[in-house]
Design a protein around this motif. Structure first.
Motif, PDB file in Angstrom:
ATOM      1  N   ASP A 257       0.836  -1.214   0.000  1.00 26.66           N
ATOM      2  CA  ASP A 257       0.000   0.000   0.000  1.00 26.66           C
ATOM      3  C   ASP A 257       0.865   1.256   0.000  1.00 26.66           C
ATOM      4  O   ASP A 257       0.362   2.360   0.140  1.00 26.66           O
ATOM      5  CB  ASP A 257      -0.970   0.000   1.183  1.00 26.66           C
ATOM      6  CG  ASP A 257      -0.271   0.055   2.537  1.00 26.66           C
ATOM      7  OD1 ASP A 257       0.988   0.090   2.583  1.00 26.66           O
ATOM      8  OD2 ASP A 257      -0.972   0.059   3.571  1.00 26.66           O
ATOM      9  N   TYR A 258       2.194   1.072  -0.131  1.00 27.90           N
ATOM     10  CA  TYR A 258       3.157   2.170  -0.254  1.00 27.90           C
ATOM     11  C   TYR A 258       3.216   3.055   0.991  1.00 27.90           C
ATOM     12  O   TYR A 258       3.665   4.198   0.929  1.00 27.90           O
ATOM     13  CB  TYR A 258       2.862   3.017  -1.504  1.00 27.90           C
ATOM     14  CG  TYR A 258       2.834   2.187  -2.763  1.00 27.90           C
ATOM     15  CD1 TYR A 258       4.012   1.713  -3.318  1.00 27.90           C
ATOM     16  CD2 TYR A 258       1.634   1.845  -3.385  1.00 27.90           C
ATOM     17  CE1 TYR A 258       4.005   0.922  -4.458  1.00 27.90           C
ATOM     18  CE2 TYR A 258       1.613   1.049  -4.529  1.00 27.90           C
ATOM     19  CZ  TYR A 258       2.801   0.600  -5.058  1.00 27.90           C
ATOM     20  OH  TYR A 258       2.784  -0.186  -6.177  1.00 27.90           O
ATOM     21  N   SER A 259       2.802   2.507   2.122  1.00 25.98           N
ATOM     22  CA  SER A 259       2.881   3.254   3.376  1.00 25.98           C
ATOM     23  C   SER A 259       4.256   3.044   4.017  1.00 25.98           C
ATOM     24  O   SER A 259       5.096   2.297   3.505  1.00 25.98           O
ATOM     25  CB  SER A 259       1.779   2.802   4.330  1.00 25.98           C
ATOM     26  OG  SER A 259       1.889   1.409   4.604  1.00 25.98           O
ATOM     27  N   TYR A 260       4.491   3.694   5.139  1.00 26.03           N
ATOM     28  CA  TYR A 260       5.774   3.634   5.842  1.00 26.03           C
ATOM     29  C   TYR A 260       5.553   3.133   7.261  1.00 26.03           C
ATOM     30  O   TYR A 260       4.651   3.599   7.967  1.00 26.03           O
ATOM     31  CB  TYR A 260       6.439   5.016   5.867  1.00 26.03           C
ATOM     32  CG  TYR A 260       6.944   5.449   4.513  1.00 26.03           C
ATOM     33  CD1 TYR A 260       8.299   5.326   4.182  1.00 26.03           C
ATOM     34  CD2 TYR A 260       6.075   5.949   3.551  1.00 26.03           C
ATOM     35  CE1 TYR A 260       8.761   5.701   2.928  1.00 26.03           C
ATOM     36  CE2 TYR A 260       6.531   6.325   2.298  1.00 26.03           C
ATOM     37  CZ  TYR A 260       7.876   6.203   1.990  1.00 26.03           C
ATOM     38  OH  TYR A 260       8.331   6.559   0.738  1.00 26.03           O
ATOM     39  N   HIS A 261       6.386   2.170   7.661  1.00 27.01           N
ATOM     40  CA  HIS A 261       6.255   1.586   8.999  1.00 27.01           C
ATOM     41  C   HIS A 261       7.618   1.244   9.574  1.00 27.01           C
ATOM     42  O   HIS A 261       8.573   0.961   8.835  1.00 27.01           O
ATOM     43  CB  HIS A 261       5.399   0.314   8.949  1.00 27.01           C
ATOM     44  CG  HIS A 261       3.968   0.552   8.617  1.00 27.01           C
ATOM     45  ND1 HIS A 261       3.044   0.976   9.550  1.00 27.01           N
ATOM     46  CD2 HIS A 261       3.299   0.456   7.437  1.00 27.01           C
ATOM     47  CE1 HIS A 261       1.860   1.104   8.968  1.00 27.01           C
ATOM     48  NE2 HIS A 261       1.992   0.807   7.686  1.00 27.01           N
TER      49      HIS A 261
END
Length: 389
Positions: A257-261
């Motif tokens: 989902d191209y998010s950052y974690h």
């Protein structure tokens, strides 16, 4: 040689490794021969993607003429560094990039780097999103001292001006004066490589999973179990970050989902660098609550593009699944990193962990771990299936 014109059939795919291994080595001599022809019998690029393909394989864009984009994003190796080291060696033969080279396959589907309504960040290129677009990303390595090492944009464009193919191609696709303007010409270089990376050569969507969606492949019982687990909201947390569409039947699913974690990845002692702050290392971000967060990678070709994580700390895909599972399992065996035989090391950055997501899943038994790995292997492009083991 328009490699991107079609998805390669199996027979041709067998030849891909040897074909592309020669591309990088011959790019310099081919281009020099073209230049030596003094403008005779030169066929200029017919499209930006044509031009971008030539640039992608051209070692002349590095200071010592030893590296191209394909050196660290090799098409025969899933568009990662074929040396399979935690980070890549630079053109000078001694510098290291400090991070694991991400695959360039399916990178075109990442949105531009942006902040969402809830304040989180998504998209962009590199592990920290510092390049918003593929063109921005393509313009980074040639000027990076630790990578291709060119001293300036002007020096790069001078290399292009020395080549008759580039002279004619840039004039045809842009204008006659563009190579006299290093800023404009360098942007054109980036745009051209971006156009090549947007072709189906990088994103064929022909894996077993894609063929399954088209009714052309029947999954094994283990693969089907893995697929069910992966998309389940009850038995795993995989799809909270590794699913783009809300439907599991989406035909262009990129499995991110191209998010950052921050998932608590431990440091890799093999890398000669300090603590990597991830998203906070992006010059556009000044927010300590982003420390340790990295972009969620695509799972396309994941089974053939190890080592894993931003620092290449894990060698095996099964180890990655076990790492996630150790957040939820009480099994003493899950507290041990199978690659070291020791307990999992502490997170490189212990703050800002995405604990709510990491702990939102039941523990997995070995059968389910193996099923998830089997499913992820079905995400391998057809031309790399022979590399699976």
């Amino acid at each position: 040689m328009k490699l991107y014109n079609a998805v390669l059939p199996t027979a041709i795919a067998v030849l891909l490794g040897s074909l592309l291994a020669g591309c990088q080595k011959t790019a310099s001599s081919e281009l020099s021969h073209t230049a030596d022809a003094a403008g005779k019998d030169i066929q200029a690029a017919t499209s930006l993607a044509d031009l971008g393909q030539r640039l992608y394989f051209d070692v002349n864009l590095s200071k010592n003429r030893t590296q191209s984009c394909a050196t660290c994003h090799d098409p025969s190796s899933g568009f990662v560094d074929p040396k399979r080291t935690p980070d890549s060696l630079g053109d000078d033969g001694s510098s290291h990039g400090g991070r694991n080279a991400p695959t360039a396959s399916y990178a075109a589907f990442s949105p531009e780097f942006h902040q969402t309504e809830d304040g989180s960040y998504k998209g962009g290129q590199f592990h920290d999103g510092r390049a918003s677009t593929l063109a921005d990303q393509a313009m980074g390595p040639p000027l990076n001292p630790a990578e291709m090492g060119m001293p300036s944009k002007a020096a790069i464009i001078e290399r292009l001006r020395d080549n008759a193919y580039y002279q004619q191609s840039f004039a045809k696709l842009f204008d006659d004066a563009i190579l006299n303007d290093p800023e404009r010409a360098y942007q054109a270089l980036g745009d051209s490589i971006q156009a090549f990376e947007k072709t189906e050569f990088f994103s064929p969507f022909d894996s077993k999973y894609d063929r399954y969606l088209r009714g052309e492949y029947k999954m094994t019982a283990e693969e089907e179990l893995g697929r069910t687990l992966f998309f389940s909201q009850q038995f795993t947390n995989c799809n909270q970050c590794h699913q783009l569409s809300q439907t599991p039947m989406y035909k262009q699913e990129t499995f991110t989902d191209y998010s950052y974690h921050n998932i608590g990845v431990p440091m890799n002692p093999a890398l000669d660098r300090g603590i990597d702050l991830g998203l906070s290392a992006n010059a556009n971000i000044d927010d300590p609550t982003r420390d340790g967060k990295f972009k969620v990678p695509t799972l396309r070709n994941v089974a053939v593009t190890g080592p894993y994580m931003h620092n290449g700390v894990f060698e095996d895909l099964r180890t990655v699944v076990l790492f996630y599972d150790h957040y939820n399992s009480r099994n003493p065996a899950r507290a041990i990193n199978p690659e070291t035989g020791n307990p999992w090391n502490a997170a490189e950055v212990e703050r800002n962990l995405s604990e709510e997501i990491l702990k939102d899943a039941p523990a997995l038994d070995d059968r389910r771990v193996d099923a998830l790995v089997a499913f992820m292997k079905t995400l391998t492009d057809q031309r790399y299936e022979a590399q699976l083991h």
